[in-house]
Design a protein around this motif. Structure first.
Motif, PDB file in Angstrom:
ATOM      1  N   SER A  79     -13.175  -3.643  -7.446  1.00 15.23           N
ATOM      2  CA  SER A  79     -12.796  -2.326  -6.930  1.00 15.23           C
ATOM      3  C   SER A  79     -11.509  -1.814  -7.554  1.00 15.23           C
ATOM      4  CB  SER A  79     -12.633  -2.374  -5.409  1.00 15.23           C
ATOM      5  OG  SER A  79     -11.518  -3.175  -5.056  1.00 15.23           O
ATOM      6  N   GLY A  80     -10.749  -2.712  -8.193  1.00 14.65           N
ATOM      7  CA  GLY A  80      -9.495  -2.301  -8.805  1.00 14.65           C
ATOM      8  C   GLY A  80      -8.285  -2.442  -7.916  1.00 14.65           C
ATOM      9  N   ILE A  81      -8.485  -2.890  -6.685  1.00 15.06           N
ATOM     10  CA  ILE A  81      -7.363  -3.105  -5.772  1.00 15.06           C
ATOM     11  C   ILE A  81      -7.550  -4.424  -5.027  1.00 15.06           C
ATOM     12  CG2 ILE A  81      -6.827  -0.659  -5.451  1.00 15.06           C
ATOM     13  CD1 ILE A  81      -8.383  -0.767  -2.822  1.00 15.06           C
ATOM     14  N   VAL A  82      -6.443  -4.974  -4.547  1.00 16.60           N
ATOM     15  CA  VAL A  82      -6.457  -6.214  -3.763  1.00 16.60           C
ATOM     16  C   VAL A  82      -5.895  -5.893  -2.391  1.00 16.60           C
ATOM     17  CG1 VAL A  82      -5.643  -8.594  -3.616  1.00 16.60           C
ATOM     18  CG2 VAL A  82      -6.047  -7.548  -5.849  1.00 16.60           C
ATOM     19  N   ASN A  83      -6.546  -6.368  -1.351  1.00 14.95           N
ATOM     20  CA  ASN A  83      -5.999  -6.188  -0.019  1.00 14.95           C
ATOM     21  C   ASN A  83      -5.349  -7.477   0.473  1.00 14.95           C
ATOM     22  OD1 ASN A  83      -8.088  -7.884   0.908  1.00 14.95           O
ATOM     23  ND2 ASN A  83      -9.419  -6.136   1.337  1.00 14.95           N
ATOM     24  N   GLU A  84      -4.734  -7.401   1.623  1.00 15.03           N
ATOM     25  CA  GLU A  84      -3.987  -8.552   2.143  1.00 15.03           C
ATOM     26  C   GLU A  84      -4.895  -9.739   2.422  1.00 15.03           C
ATOM     27  OE1 GLU A  84      -1.134  -9.581   5.963  1.00 15.03           O
ATOM     28  OE2 GLU A  84      -1.103  -7.557   5.119  1.00 15.03           O
ATOM     29  N   ALA A 104       1.312 -15.537   2.824  1.00 17.86           N
ATOM     30  CA  ALA A 104       0.520 -14.578   2.044  1.00 17.86           C
ATOM     31  C   ALA A 104       0.829 -13.149   2.474  1.00 17.86           C
ATOM     32  CB  ALA A 104      -0.970 -14.876   2.207  1.00 17.86           C
ATOM     33  N   HIS A 105       1.071 -12.949   3.761  1.00 18.06           N
ATOM     34  CA  HIS A 105       1.431 -11.618   4.263  1.00 18.06           C
ATOM     35  C   HIS A 105       2.751 -11.148   3.653  1.00 18.06           C
ATOM     36  CE1 HIS A 105       2.392  -8.377   7.062  1.00 18.06           C
ATOM     37  NE2 HIS A 105       3.544  -8.978   7.316  1.00 18.06           N
ATOM     38  N   PHE A 106       3.758 -12.021   3.638  1.00 23.28           N
ATOM     39  CA  PHE A 106       5.049 -11.658   3.067  1.00 23.28           C
ATOM     40  C   PHE A 106       4.928 -11.393   1.567  1.00 23.28           C
ATOM     41  CE2 PHE A 106       7.039 -14.308   6.649  1.00 23.28           C
ATOM     42  CZ  PHE A 106       7.245 -13.178   7.437  1.00 23.28           C
ATOM     43  N   LEU A 107       4.167 -12.228   0.879  1.00 19.09           N
ATOM     44  CA  LEU A 107       4.009 -12.069  -0.561  1.00 19.09           C
ATOM     45  C   LEU A 107       3.267 -10.762  -0.876  1.00 19.09           C
ATOM     46  CD1 LEU A 107       4.494 -13.436  -3.315  1.00 19.09           C
ATOM     47  CD2 LEU A 107       2.220 -14.449  -3.093  1.00 19.09           C
ATOM     48  N   PHE A 108       2.244 -10.475  -0.107  1.00 14.70           N
ATOM     49  CA  PHE A 108       1.497  -9.230  -0.313  1.00 14.70           C
ATOM     50  C   PHE A 108       2.421  -8.023  -0.164  1.00 14.70           C
ATOM     51  CE2 PHE A 108      -0.905  -5.611   1.285  1.00 14.70           C
ATOM     52  CZ  PHE A 108      -1.925  -5.516   0.350  1.00 14.70           C
ATOM     53  N   ASN A 109       3.266  -8.028   0.848  1.00 13.29           N
ATOM     54  CA  ASN A 109       4.178  -6.917   1.074  1.00 13.29           C
ATOM     55  C   ASN A 109       5.175  -6.751  -0.065  1.00 13.29           C
ATOM     56  OD1 ASN A 109       3.014  -6.168   3.482  1.00 13.29           O
ATOM     57  ND2 ASN A 109       4.473  -7.262   4.761  1.00 13.29           N
ATOM     58  N   ALA A 110       5.527  -7.860  -0.723  1.00 13.62           N
ATOM     59  CA  ALA A 110       6.449  -7.771  -1.857  1.00 13.62           C
ATOM     60  C   ALA A 110       5.780  -7.086  -3.047  1.00 13.62           C
ATOM     61  CB  ALA A 110       6.932  -9.165  -2.254  1.00 13.62           C
ATOM     62  N   PHE A 111       4.470  -7.249  -3.202  1.00 12.83           N
ATOM     63  CA  PHE A 111       3.741  -6.606  -4.293  1.00 12.83           C
ATOM     64  C   PHE A 111       3.310  -5.185  -3.939  1.00 12.83           C
ATOM     65  CE2 PHE A 111       3.472 -10.798  -6.079  1.00 12.83           C
ATOM     66  CZ  PHE A 111       3.406 -10.567  -7.437  1.00 12.83           C
ATOM     67  N   ASP A 112       3.091  -4.927  -2.661  1.00 21.13           N
ATOM     68  CA  ASP A 112       2.663  -3.605  -2.215  1.00 21.13           C
ATOM     69  C   ASP A 112       3.889  -2.702  -2.120  1.00 21.13           C
ATOM     70  OD1 ASP A 112       1.340  -1.438  -1.158  1.00 21.13           O
ATOM     71  OD2 ASP A 112       1.146  -2.304   0.860  1.00 21.13           O
ATOM     72  N   THR A 113       4.402  -2.304  -3.268  1.00 16.37           N
ATOM     73  CA  THR A 113       5.686  -1.605  -3.321  1.00 16.37           C
ATOM     74  C   THR A 113       5.647  -0.219  -2.690  1.00 16.37           C
ATOM     75  OG1 THR A 113       5.143  -0.867  -5.566  1.00 16.37           O
ATOM     76  CG2 THR A 113       6.489  -2.865  -5.345  1.00 16.37           C
ATOM     77  N   ASP A 114       4.478   0.427  -2.683  1.00 18.27           N
ATOM     78  CA  ASP A 114       4.409   1.743  -2.051  1.00 18.27           C
ATOM     79  C   ASP A 114       3.898   1.666  -0.616  1.00 18.27           C
ATOM     80  OD1 ASP A 114       1.831   1.062  -2.628  1.00 18.27           O
ATOM     81  OD2 ASP A 114       1.414   2.780  -3.926  1.00 18.27           O
ATOM     82  N   HIS A 115       3.664   0.427  -0.131  1.00 14.45           N
ATOM     83  CA  HIS A 115       3.312   0.182   1.277  1.00 14.45           C
ATOM     84  C   HIS A 115       2.090   0.990   1.728  1.00 14.45           C
ATOM     85  CE1 HIS A 115       7.144  -1.845   1.322  1.00 14.45           C
ATOM     86  NE2 HIS A 115       7.781  -0.717   1.025  1.00 14.45           N
TER      87      HIS A 115
END
Length: 229
Positions: A79-84, A104-115
């Motif tokens: 799909s071109g995107i990764v979810n948590e 994994a939640h904390f790491l995902f938030n670090a990559f999801d820069t535009d939240h």
């Protein structure tokens, strides 16, 4: 895994574990094939990433390296995107004896820069560029951002404790010696005291970087990431 002395390598643990995401995506074993096809397929996914030339200008990867990384990303995330949930599934596979969901939640938030609740190829590749090709200061700024859970520009003792607990929970019974309940807090107390130089109860990014740069183990180990891809 022996976690004695973790108070001075906590930053390193955060970064080292991310390499497992690369292994899961197959990005460390990819080959450069069908590069033209990669360019065409970039337009067919649900989320269309920026052109490789633009990403090359924004990161420290060559166009050929970006083609490799995109193919691995696309294979795992059509799909071109990764979810948590994907992050959680990846880490659960590597740490079946522990609970990796919080880390994994904390790491995902670090990559999801535009939240926005998802990590695109651009988000992924820009974070990866910092971790693998960035300067020591770049990498430490990235790690600071992960510890700064509420993104207010400061790291509190509780935020650091939350990250540390998530690492211990993820490692599960692989830790040796077996950790007591109070061990994470004890390690954070030592680490935080070294970082909070003016004793105001919070750690700034300058204090964080200064303390880490003076730690020989952290500095040596960060060099291990320079030749991964």
């Amino acid at each position: 895994m022996n976690l004695e002395g973790l108070e001075m390598i906590a930053v390193l643990v955060v970064i080292v574990l991310f390499v497992k995401v690369l292994e899961q995506f197959g990005l460390l074993e990819a080959t450069v094939e069908d590069s033209v096809e990669d360019e065409l397929e970039m337009a067919t996914v649900c989320h269309r990433p920026e052109g490789l030339e633009q990403l090359e200008a924004q990161t420290k990867f060559t166009k050929k390296e970006l083609q490799i990384l995109y193919r691995g990303f696309k294979n795992e995330c059509p799909s071109g995107i990764v979810n948590e949930e994907t992050f959680k599934e990846i880490y659960a596979q590597f740490f079946p004896q522990g609970d990796a969901s919080t880390y994994a939640h904390f790491l995902f938030n670090a990559f999801d820069t535009d939240h926005n609740g998802s990590v695109s190829f651009e988000d992924f590749i820009q974070g990866l560029s910092v971790l693998l090709r960035g300067t020591i200061q770049d990498k430490l700024k990235w790690a600071f951002n992960l510890y700064d859970i509420n993104k207010d520009g400061y790291v509190t003792k509780e935020e650091m404790l939350d990250i540390m607990k998530s690492i211990y929970d993820m490692m599960g019974k692989y830790t040796y010696p077996v950790l007591r309940d109070e061990t994470p807090r004890q390690h954070v107390e030592i680490f935080f005291q070294k970082m909070d130089k003016n004793k105001d109860g919070v750690v700034t990014i300058d204090e964080f970087i200064d303390t880490c740069q003076k730690d020989e183990n952290i500095m040596k180990s960060m060099q291990l990431f320079e030749n991964i891809i």
